[in-house]
Design an enzyme around this catalytic site. Structure first.
Site, PDB file in Angstrom:
ATOM      1  N   CYS A   2       0.867  -1.176   0.000  1.00  0.00           N
ATOM      2  CA  CYS A   2       0.000   0.000   0.000  1.00  0.00           C
ATOM      3  C   CYS A   2       0.912   1.237   0.000  1.00  0.00           C
ATOM      4  O   CYS A   2       1.918   1.273   0.690  1.00  0.00           O
ATOM      5  CB  CYS A   2      -0.956   0.100   1.184  1.00  0.00           C
ATOM      6  SG  CYS A   2      -2.191  -1.199   1.246  1.00  0.00           S
ATOM      7  N   ARG A  27       4.384  -0.375  -4.595  1.00  0.00           N
ATOM      8  CA  ARG A  27       4.038  -0.837  -3.253  1.00  0.00           C
ATOM      9  C   ARG A  27       2.700  -1.572  -3.205  1.00  0.00           C
ATOM     10  O   ARG A  27       2.354  -2.163  -2.181  1.00  0.00           O
ATOM     11  CB  ARG A  27       3.974   0.343  -2.280  1.00  0.00           C
ATOM     12  CG  ARG A  27       5.289   1.085  -2.156  1.00  0.00           C
ATOM     13  CD  ARG A  27       5.149   2.218  -1.159  1.00  0.00           C
ATOM     14  NE  ARG A  27       4.880   1.711   0.164  1.00  0.00           N
ATOM     15  CZ  ARG A  27       5.820   1.433   1.068  1.00  0.00           C
ATOM     16  NH1 ARG A  27       7.082   1.620   0.778  1.00  0.00           N
ATOM     17  NH2 ARG A  27       5.491   0.971   2.245  1.00  0.00           N
ATOM     18  N   TRP A  74      -2.841  -2.740  -1.748  1.00  0.00           N
ATOM     19  CA  TRP A  74      -2.572  -4.183  -1.833  1.00  0.00           C
ATOM     20  C   TRP A  74      -3.576  -4.823  -0.889  1.00  0.00           C
ATOM     21  O   TRP A  74      -3.502  -4.660   0.323  1.00  0.00           O
ATOM     22  CB  TRP A  74      -1.143  -4.489  -1.415  1.00  0.00           C
ATOM     23  CG  TRP A  74      -0.732  -5.907  -1.667  1.00  0.00           C
ATOM     24  CD1 TRP A  74      -0.231  -6.411  -2.834  1.00  0.00           C
ATOM     25  CD2 TRP A  74      -0.787  -7.006  -0.746  1.00  0.00           C
ATOM     26  NE1 TRP A  74       0.022  -7.759  -2.696  1.00  0.00           N
ATOM     27  CE2 TRP A  74      -0.303  -8.153  -1.423  1.00  0.00           C
ATOM     28  CE3 TRP A  74      -1.196  -7.155   0.573  1.00  0.00           C
ATOM     29  CZ2 TRP A  74      -0.215  -9.405  -0.830  1.00  0.00           C
ATOM     30  CZ3 TRP A  74      -1.117  -8.410   1.172  1.00  0.00           C
ATOM     31  CH2 TRP A  74      -0.625  -9.516   0.468  1.00  0.00           C
ATOM     32  N   ASN A 100      -2.815   2.064   5.522  1.00  0.00           N
ATOM     33  CA  ASN A 100      -1.919   0.966   5.171  1.00  0.00           C
ATOM     34  C   ASN A 100      -1.751   0.142   6.447  1.00  0.00           C
ATOM     35  O   ASN A 100      -1.429   0.689   7.489  1.00  0.00           O
ATOM     36  CB  ASN A 100      -0.582   1.587   4.719  1.00  0.00           C
ATOM     37  CG  ASN A 100       0.501   0.565   4.479  1.00  0.00           C
ATOM     38  OD1 ASN A 100       0.250  -0.633   4.543  1.00  0.00           O
ATOM     39  ND2 ASN A 100       1.706   1.040   4.206  1.00  0.00           N
ATOM     40  N   GLY A 101      -2.056  -1.163   6.382  1.00  0.00           N
ATOM     41  CA  GLY A 101      -1.958  -2.001   7.584  1.00  0.00           C
ATOM     42  C   GLY A 101      -3.215  -2.826   7.784  1.00  0.00           C
ATOM     43  O   GLY A 101      -4.039  -2.941   6.870  1.00  0.00           O
ATOM     44  N   GLU A 489      16.246 -18.706  -4.890  1.00  0.00           N
ATOM     45  CA  GLU A 489      16.033 -17.345  -5.368  1.00  0.00           C
ATOM     46  C   GLU A 489      15.672 -17.348  -6.857  1.00  0.00           C
ATOM     47  O   GLU A 489      14.771 -16.609  -7.278  1.00  0.00           O
ATOM     48  CB  GLU A 489      17.299 -16.503  -5.116  1.00  0.00           C
ATOM     49  CG  GLU A 489      17.279 -15.091  -5.685  1.00  0.00           C
ATOM     50  CD  GLU A 489      16.262 -14.173  -5.036  1.00  0.00           C
ATOM     51  OE1 GLU A 489      15.632 -14.563  -4.036  1.00  0.00           O
ATOM     52  OE2 GLU A 489      16.091 -13.053  -5.557  1.00  0.00           O
ATOM     53  N   LYS A 493      12.207 -15.796  -8.303  1.00  0.00           N
ATOM     54  CA  LYS A 493      12.154 -14.766  -9.340  1.00  0.00           C
ATOM     55  C   LYS A 493      11.178 -15.164 -10.439  1.00  0.00           C
ATOM     56  O   LYS A 493      10.320 -14.399 -10.841  1.00  0.00           O
ATOM     57  CB  LYS A 493      13.517 -14.555  -9.999  1.00  0.00           C
ATOM     58  CG  LYS A 493      14.582 -13.748  -9.320  1.00  0.00           C
ATOM     59  CD  LYS A 493      14.191 -12.413  -8.850  1.00  0.00           C
ATOM     60  CE  LYS A 493      13.653 -12.618  -7.452  1.00  0.00           C
ATOM     61  NZ  LYS A 493      13.779 -11.585  -6.493  1.00  0.00           N
ATOM     62  N   GLU A 496       7.625 -15.113  -9.291  1.00  0.00           N
ATOM     63  CA  GLU A 496       7.101 -13.776  -9.018  1.00  0.00           C
ATOM     64  C   GLU A 496       6.709 -13.028 -10.277  1.00  0.00           C
ATOM     65  O   GLU A 496       5.667 -12.371 -10.322  1.00  0.00           O
ATOM     66  CB  GLU A 496       8.153 -12.940  -8.269  1.00  0.00           C
ATOM     67  CG  GLU A 496       8.311 -13.297  -6.809  1.00  0.00           C
ATOM     68  CD  GLU A 496       9.405 -12.473  -6.120  1.00  0.00           C
ATOM     69  OE1 GLU A 496       9.243 -12.164  -4.938  1.00  0.00           O
ATOM     70  OE2 GLU A 496      10.438 -12.157  -6.769  1.00  0.00           O
ATOM     71  N   HIS A 512      14.300 -37.492  -3.822  1.00  0.00           N
ATOM     72  CA  HIS A 512      13.462 -37.984  -2.728  1.00  0.00           C
ATOM     73  C   HIS A 512      12.011 -37.512  -2.878  1.00  0.00           C
ATOM     74  O   HIS A 512      11.359 -37.200  -1.896  1.00  0.00           O
ATOM     75  CB  HIS A 512      14.028 -37.547  -1.381  1.00  0.00           C
ATOM     76  CG  HIS A 512      15.391 -38.105  -1.087  1.00  0.00           C
ATOM     77  ND1 HIS A 512      15.584 -39.422  -0.731  1.00  0.00           N
ATOM     78  CD2 HIS A 512      16.631 -37.560  -1.141  1.00  0.00           C
ATOM     79  CE1 HIS A 512      16.882 -39.655  -0.556  1.00  0.00           C
ATOM     80  NE2 HIS A 512      17.540 -38.538  -0.808  1.00  0.00           N
ATOM     81  N   LYS A 611       5.910  -4.356  -3.291  1.00  0.00           N
ATOM     82  CA  LYS A 611       7.230  -4.159  -2.694  1.00  0.00           C
ATOM     83  C   LYS A 611       7.026  -3.867  -1.218  1.00  0.00           C
ATOM     84  O   LYS A 611       6.075  -3.203  -0.846  1.00  0.00           O
ATOM     85  CB  LYS A 611       7.879  -2.949  -3.375  1.00  0.00           C
ATOM     86  CG  LYS A 611       9.375  -2.827  -3.130  1.00  0.00           C
ATOM     87  CD  LYS A 611      10.136  -3.721  -4.053  1.00  0.00           C
ATOM     88  CE  LYS A 611      11.641  -3.547  -3.889  1.00  0.00           C
ATOM     89  NZ  LYS A 611      12.357  -4.607  -4.645  1.00  0.00           N
TER      90      LYS A 611
END
Lengths: 616, 616
Positions: A2, A27, A74, A100-101, A489, A493, A496, A512, A611
């Site tokens: 947000c 954001r 968001w 925001n929150g 990572e 990526k 995402e 396994h 973000k």
């Protein structure tokens, strides 16, 4: 997560707020909205989707007026709808608010407000907060001095549980904004005859470099004439005005197609900035200005505990290997969100590190506070000067890579693992690492930017490979030891920004269970360094090949891969073990980026993400 | 991984070997083959695919002869082809061989053999081994006493690096088999005037219950008249004949459609067997017969390190939570394959535990040996009496759940976490846990089988849900604290037997990247226990819901899920924290099983997999 913008000044507020929102869009971008105050009422425009969509679909740009607030969302409570978008206006029309929150006790407050005649247009916890301020504002007696509006916000915030960064306007007042924070970032920009509020500096950097970082539990009351900061307990706070060192070019594309592309290619410079001034004069160790912990105390440390989320958690896993290797200190890595509630037994000489690019990741912040509550020293690695985590930590290391705007972390991640290597060197040189070994590591680290440049030169070839592999729906990323976190990572990526289901595993663990996924439709990306693990990784590749799985190998130049084993080989230069994870990361960044471009994804603003995750 | 069968006796070898192979098929089923000795030559039949396919496509069943060897393969070197299937015969026709394991120096040996005129039909390391035995056999002088054949095998094995379980026949000899092992399991069955070789007891249980467990570095030489065991150094070994306690019904379906289904429904009984006789008379703690470590030594332990692979690794993660909770001992969990090479710093009072159903998992064995080499005590949890890991450990706990034939672990997994709870209780009662807390935990553990029965009653409903969700290609499994590993296990089950790409995450970590996968096409399975984490998990569910993700909630009976938040709710009984991970596992076992059945997957023998992974 947000984005919040506010403005009071002599310019047309809507234009400035919309520009700020565009810069904050990374954001959160489920929906966006703006409210400008005119006389005694609010002009509101809001819509699902991006800022450009809001401008096209509404008259947001044309709203006149000199004070206003804006928001990019968001979603947490309630779906992505126009009604759920911020700003929200109280049902009596007096209060407009962006938030925001997460308000955790919203359900009981809503029940109460319904009995008082307040009505609700949305499913959000935010509208509950807005109506509760309106309720207190109506009940609040007009004070002899001070502001009835400010007091109603203060009283409301004392009643709510959860986290917030809010900006509130009151229809009865001339240009006035009350803003407050707890757990969500908020900064005040002090300009030339104008004030701005924002979640981060990128929204205000084009208008001023002077900022005040608000702290948890503080409220700021802004009018056209000035501002005052007080606490929830109504105590005055003397503001500290800081100067931002970024400039506006850092927050712009500068010829690249996406911020992610720009930030991948910025890495050689970014890594140079991370290292600048941080090696000892004798060239045998690292040095840091802000650890705030004496050599004597560091010497007592017998264990290191690392906390983070997402990509930064992967950076912790790399750092674990490097600290164990160079400093021979045992290291544990935890998901910050889990650590907070696990209440695990801990030793007494444990040093905590947290890593957070934004310095505002709420899970990491909460984990850090838990460690501090237990009496541990916590150091922080962060990219944002003045961020909450950086401020609350006992000390730490700034990354200095400039703003990272692409939602998928690139330069911040490689900078974090480079700092991990430097810290490992530093702790190692306090222990068993000799002068000459230290010199060797320092020289290796100094060479990193050039090695990264060499990998970046292969971008056109990686783009070709990406085109051939963009149509697969599943990927495995496989590596061992310090390259296992790099595999994680790489998979993250790809997930995402392309929405391809990619998963990372230790290369030997793949057999396994996960190997059941392998067929000609599920390729694997293998990290194949020369050295002790080479034969073992080749065996794993053979097991995949025997099941017709396609293979992209990211292999060091001098390793002798059996011909025909990999379908594609991306070569990375031979390098020191301290540097290998950084160098090996770059090809998977490029691969993911080009696959996402090939699929026409919104690379810098992938769906569902934001973000800086500032909700739990 | 790979199954070996051998027979020498008075019956028709082919029929007995083919029956044994069928029972071993869960160890590997890329290809299968058989060689029977007749006069001075070998009759060989081999084919990619299953044993039934071999019988249909070849005359395998009709081969006469009284000694032979057979193999089911899980490919490592070389693709899945008829030529790569075992048995392999040397190019001079003298030697036939089956092999489980990996010969690491096969390339240099092959080069040497090519100069000596040997030729190769396959890409396998096994054929290299076979030709090397033939080479030594030709060169070996006829000994005054002893066997030239045995000596040629011994000499060969001294030259090879890697792991093996092999059975070899020689065309010059009457019914004779030489078998040997290093790193791969091999047992000798001693029957009534006949001998059998096998990778595990299920292949021979229908003919004899008397077995000799071969040790690493031992060779057995079998003829129609008897057998002798020697070492690689040609020293004699006195054989110990053990009695197997399973019976043939344990290895048969008994009315169920699949072994996996049978083993899921066997869990109440299996868990009772795991607990039998293992609580103290005063009902306040657990007791174990075979830990072989004194209370004084256990008291000194200040840290626990757990090593395993696959599902057993998930069992370690659950155990980590329970030990930390009940015994307040810090615990670290490692992938066994990574631990082996990580050379991490370790404390001096660390106790190691390994978990392996088969007791033959080579990665776990290697990790355990590394810990032992460093002078640590290692205890093992295993289901197979006499397995290598059980034998080499300093002590341990047997699971007693009977043979697990389904490749995807079910009853073995829940039994492992139940043992984890019992160990946590035991270590806890040695430390800060009071008598009355101990009694509470013991009573909770004793109630587990009934709780599992209650969950199993919901199978028809879970089957309905499975039908509705079987067509999705991607899943997330999300849980927190001790249910995070259960989420990993749920995802692994689904991946293994349905080939659906499912991934487990800590519920709060999901928003740091993986949430990009969420859309109406990627459902999530949430574990929602009542208690402290309830609100946090609900917040995560709301973030998924806001992005149109479908949700299956596995929720405890008394938790108050907001209406409409989950698309499907599977209720599990309220239970003690020590038991929750076991109880919560059962619904995801059923869900995965029914989804795989709905998709017509080969549930007990999923592609690419094998029970008991005995290659690195």
């Amino acid at each position: 997560m947000c984005g919040i913008v506010g403005y009071i000044g002599k310019q047309k507020a809507s234009a400035i707020i919309l520009e700020g929102l565009k810069r904050l869009e990374y954001r959160g971008y489920d929906s966006t909205g703006i409210a400008v105050q005119q006389d005694r009422r609010f002009e509101v425009a809001k819509k699902i989707g991006r800022v450009d969509g809001l401008i096209k679909a509404t008259s947001a740009q044309k709203i006149p007026g000199f004070s206003g607030i804006g928001h990019t969302r968001w979603a947490t409570h309630g779906g992505v709808t126009d009604a759920n978008a911020h700003p929200h206006v109280s049902s009596d029309g007096k209060i407009a608010l962006i938030h925001n929150g997460v308000i955790e006790n919203y359900a009981s407050i809503k029940k109460f407000l319904l009995t008082k005649g307040y009505t609700f247009q949305s499913e959000t916890d935010t509208e509950v907060l807005c109506n509760l301020i309106a309720y207190h504002y109506q009940k609040e007696p007009v004070p002899a001095e001070g502001s009835r509006f400010l007091e109603s916000v203060r009283k409301t915030l004392r009643h709510v549980q959860g986290t917030y960064g809010i900006a509130v306007m009151c229809g009865d007042c001339a240009a006035e904004i009350v803003a407050a924070r707890k757990g969500s970032p908020l900064i005040l920009g002090v300009g030339d005859g104008e004030y701005m509020l924002a979640s981060d500096v990128s929204a205000i950097i084009s208008r001023t470099q002077n900022v005040v970082y608000l702290k948890d539990g503080e409220l700021v009351h802004i009018t056209a004439q000035g501002f005052g900061i007080t606490t929830l307990e109504a105590e005055d706070v003397s503001p500290v005005v800081d100067k931002i060192t970024w400039n506006i070019a850092d927050a712009e594309l500068g010829g690249y197609a996406h911020f992610m592309e720009k930030e991948i290619f910025e890495q050689p410079t970014a890594l140079e900035n991370t290292m600048r001034g941080r090696f000892s004069e004798d060239g045998s160790t690292a040095q840091f200005g802000g650890l705030n912990i004496s050599a004597v105390d560091l010497r007592q440390v017998d264990r290191v505990h690392l906390l983070a989320c997402g990509s930064a958690w992967h950076a912790c896993l790399v750092t674990e290997h490097l600290i164990e290797r160079f400093a021979r200190l045992p290291v544990e890595v935890d998901y910050a969100s889990e650590f907070r509630y696990r209440n695990m037994p801990l030793g007494s000489n444990t040093l905590f590190f947290t890593i957070s690019q934004s310095g505002e990741t709420i899970d990491t912040l909460a984990g850090m506070r838990e460690a501090k509550r237990k009496g541990y020293k916590v150091l922080a690695v962060s990219n944002v000067v003045g961020s909450t985590i950086a401020r609350e930590a006992d000390g730490g290391v700034y990354q200095h890579v400039g703003p990272e705007i692409g939602v998928a972390s690139t330069k911040a991640f490689t900078s974090q693992i480079l700092i991990g290597a430097m810290l490992s060197l530093y702790l190692g040189r306090m222990r068993d690492m000799s002068f000459s070994e230290g010199v060797e590591v320092v020289n290796a680290l100094k060479g990193t930017p050039d090695l990264v440049r060499k990998v970046l030169e292969q971008a056109p070839r990686i783009r070709e490979i990406a085109k051939r592999f963009a149509h697969y729906h599943d990927f495995l990323f496989l590596g061992r030891l310090s390259l296992f976190p790099v595999a994680l990572e790489g998979a993250l990526k790809l997930k995402e920004i392309s929405y391809i289901h990619a998963e990372g595993y230790p290369a030997a663990e793949m057999k396994h269970g996960p190997i059941a996924l392998i067929s000609e439709n599920c390729p694997s990306v293998f990290f194949v360094p020369s050295g002790e693990m080479f034969n073992k990784v080749v065996s794993s590749m053979q097991e995949i090949k025997a099941r017709k799985g396609k293979i992209i190998a990211i292999a060091t130049a001098n390793c002798d891969l059996p011909a025909g084993l990999a379908d594609e080989v991306i070569t990375i230069p031979e390098c020191h073990e301290s540097v290998l994870p950084v160098v090996a990361t770059v090809p998977v960044q490029l691969l993911s980026y080009y696959i996402a471009v090939e699929l026409n994804r919104d690379v810098d603003k992938p769906r569902n993400l934001a973000k800086s995750v500032t909700v739990e």
